[in-house]
Design a protein around this motif. Sequence first.
Motif, mmCIF file in Angstrom:
data_model
loop_
_atom_site.group_PDB
_atom_site.id
_atom_site.type_symbol
_atom_site.label_atom_id
_atom_site.label_comp_id
_atom_site.label_asym_id
_atom_site.label_seq_id
_atom_site.Cartn_x
_atom_site.Cartn_y
_atom_site.Cartn_z
ATOM 1 N N LEU A 32 0.851 -1.178 0.000
ATOM 2 C CA LEU A 32 0.000 0.000 0.000
ATOM 3 C C LEU A 32 0.893 1.236 0.000
ATOM 4 N N MET A 33 0.746 2.075 -1.013
ATOM 5 C CA MET A 33 1.497 3.323 -1.066
ATOM 6 C C MET A 33 0.600 4.428 -0.529
ATOM 7 N N MET A 34 1.016 5.014 0.586
ATOM 8 C CA MET A 34 0.229 6.041 1.259
ATOM 9 C C MET A 34 0.658 7.419 0.752
ATOM 10 N N ILE A 35 -0.299 8.160 0.207
ATOM 11 C CA ILE A 35 0.009 9.463 -0.367
ATOM 12 C C ILE A 35 -0.897 10.530 0.236
ATOM 13 N N GLY A 36 -0.463 11.787 0.137
ATOM 14 C CA GLY A 36 -1.238 12.893 0.671
ATOM 15 C C GLY A 36 -0.320 14.008 1.135
ATOM 16 N N VAL A 37 -0.845 15.211 1.233
ATOM 17 C CA VAL A 37 -0.036 16.356 1.633
ATOM 18 C C VAL A 37 0.276 16.283 3.123
ATOM 19 N N ASN A 38 1.248 17.053 3.555
ATOM 20 C CA ASN A 38 1.607 17.080 4.969
ATOM 21 C C ASN A 38 0.453 17.635 5.809
ATOM 22 N N GLY A 39 0.297 17.081 6.996
ATOM 23 C CA GLY A 39 -0.678 17.614 7.934
ATOM 24 C C GLY A 39 -2.053 16.976 7.888
ATOM 25 N N VAL A 40 -2.265 16.010 7.013
ATOM 26 C CA VAL A 40 -3.598 15.402 6.899
ATOM 27 C C VAL A 40 -3.794 14.223 7.859
ATOM 28 N N GLY A 41 -2.729 13.826 8.563
ATOM 29 C CA GLY A 41 -2.834 12.683 9.470
ATOM 30 C C GLY A 41 -2.368 11.384 8.847
ATOM 31 N N LYS A 42 -1.476 11.491 7.877
ATOM 32 C CA LYS A 42 -1.030 10.289 7.143
ATOM 33 C C LYS A 42 -0.250 9.326 8.052
ATOM 34 N N THR A 43 0.640 9.866 8.883
ATOM 35 C CA THR A 43 1.452 9.014 9.757
ATOM 36 C C THR A 43 0.578 8.241 10.742
ATOM 37 N N THR A 44 -0.367 8.934 11.364
ATOM 38 C CA THR A 44 -1.266 8.270 12.316
ATOM 39 C C THR A 44 -2.147 7.242 11.603
ATOM 40 N N THR A 45 -2.574 7.561 10.393
ATOM 41 C CA THR A 45 -3.406 6.632 9.626
ATOM 42 C C THR A 45 -2.633 5.359 9.300
ATOM 43 N N ILE A 46 -1.368 5.497 8.949
ATOM 44 C CA ILE A 46 -0.531 4.318 8.686
ATOM 45 C C ILE A 46 -0.473 3.437 9.932
ATOM 46 N N ALA A 47 -0.292 4.064 11.092
ATOM 47 C CA ALA A 47 -0.234 3.300 12.341
ATOM 48 C C ALA A 47 -1.550 2.570 12.598
ATOM 49 N N LYS A 48 -2.661 3.230 12.335
ATOM 50 C CA LYS A 48 -3.971 2.618 12.573
ATOM 51 C C LYS A 48 -4.225 1.460 11.610
ATOM 52 N N LEU A 49 -3.794 1.611 10.358
ATOM 53 C CA LEU A 49 -3.927 0.514 9.393
ATOM 54 C C LEU A 49 -3.062 -0.671 9.801
ATOM 55 N N ALA A 50 -1.853 -0.381 10.272
ATOM 56 C CA ALA A 50 -0.950 -1.440 10.728
ATOM 57 C C ALA A 50 -1.552 -2.173 11.922
#
Length: 464
Positions: free
Chosen positions: A266-284
Amino acid sequence: MGFFSKLKKAWASPEDAAQQALDEYKREKGLDLDEPAKAEPAPEPVSEPATAPEAPASDVAAPTPAEDWQAGLTLALRQAEPRLSQWLNIIVEGVDRKGQTLWDRLGFLFKALGAPDAEAHDFIAKFEAWLDDMGYDAVADFKSELQYRLALALDLEDEEDERDRLFLKLSEGISKTREQITKRIDGLLSAHSSLDDDFWEEFEEILIMADVGMEAAGQLMDNLKARARKAGTDNPDDFKDILREELEDIFKVPKRIEAVNPPEVLMMIGVNGVGKTTTIAKLAYRAQMQGRKVLIAAGDTFRAAAIDQLRVWADRLGTGFFAKAEGSDPAAVAYEAMDKAVNEGYDLLLLDTAGRLHTKANLMEELTKIKRVLGKKHEGAPHRNILVIDATTGQNALSQTKLFNQAVGVDEIILTKLDGTAKGGVVVAVTLQNKLPITFVGLGEKMEDLRPFDGKDFAKALLT
């Protein structure tokens, strides 16, 4: 057929899964399968400590009878309605605090549902460690979290009770949006006796105030007018039903091939500040609860602390982690992470990417390069490009979706911070204009607050 469907079928069959679990327990203890379970007799009191004489080498230790709770639990589980909430109530009945009694009962539940012993031991160990970290002791304090984890681990999220919990969480999460839209619609309906031009003009204003946007609002209104004509009605009393049906159609997810050549990427994309890092953790977290081996790769090598943040999450969750030095080529990170995932038998690779670059290089060109490198290293990768957007940014989320989709292609969208905005109409706009499925929505900060998105539930919660 899903796991839960199979489970219900098995539960009603003559070879009942719970009875099998009890039989297996008896076999392990060397008991006669036809012998009723008996409580172990209490030892005779002694006046002073004594050491029992050693048994002759030829003697065999007497088997320990199965405890009463094993038989009682089996009967209770067999008679209960096949729902996780009912089973969990039975498991924790009479158990007020964490401890060996609870772990034994949870282990028995896993066995009764046909889950491997290793999965049960792993689940219990991780949950016990989490309780220690959180400082929870009383069952009442962690029962909800336990049910959520069991639903993921046992693939029971499609169960009716769990869906009710999901709907309640979604309904609470969009309360601000519902207040913005539904109250205005109710006022509009009470002020008009027919679906005339004035009605539609005022309704368009409501949509725009909710950040649906001009283009999407116009398209939605055209669809609603067509539905009203087809139904042969201009009665405002019918409007909510027409709107609900239209929203359900908008959010219908097209069928797609779910099978992948492992590991899934899964390639996670999006601009900074949208919560991408936290979303990756939640998916994991979700994937791990479902028994998958997860690798997180820090492909955002440009943003300060991005690598460290992901490393902290990986350590907390106990997932694999791969990173190179800050400022490294993101494509090189992707290539080497893919190599690690393949060689070490990971089931899922979650690759973070930059939201902007600290150089003159074009972000979209960089993402295209990463995508190309992944495909060369592992055919078919990335299997999904997931765009993370922030619901509170409104129309900016629309422009972001358009740009990323044109550059690298977006397969699905995760919408974060939906609980923090009154402009949740962007959900409609993003889906309507881009024809992309929203798979998850963020409804809070906890791991369990990343929830599967269901358009039918959204429409129901919005217009209730």
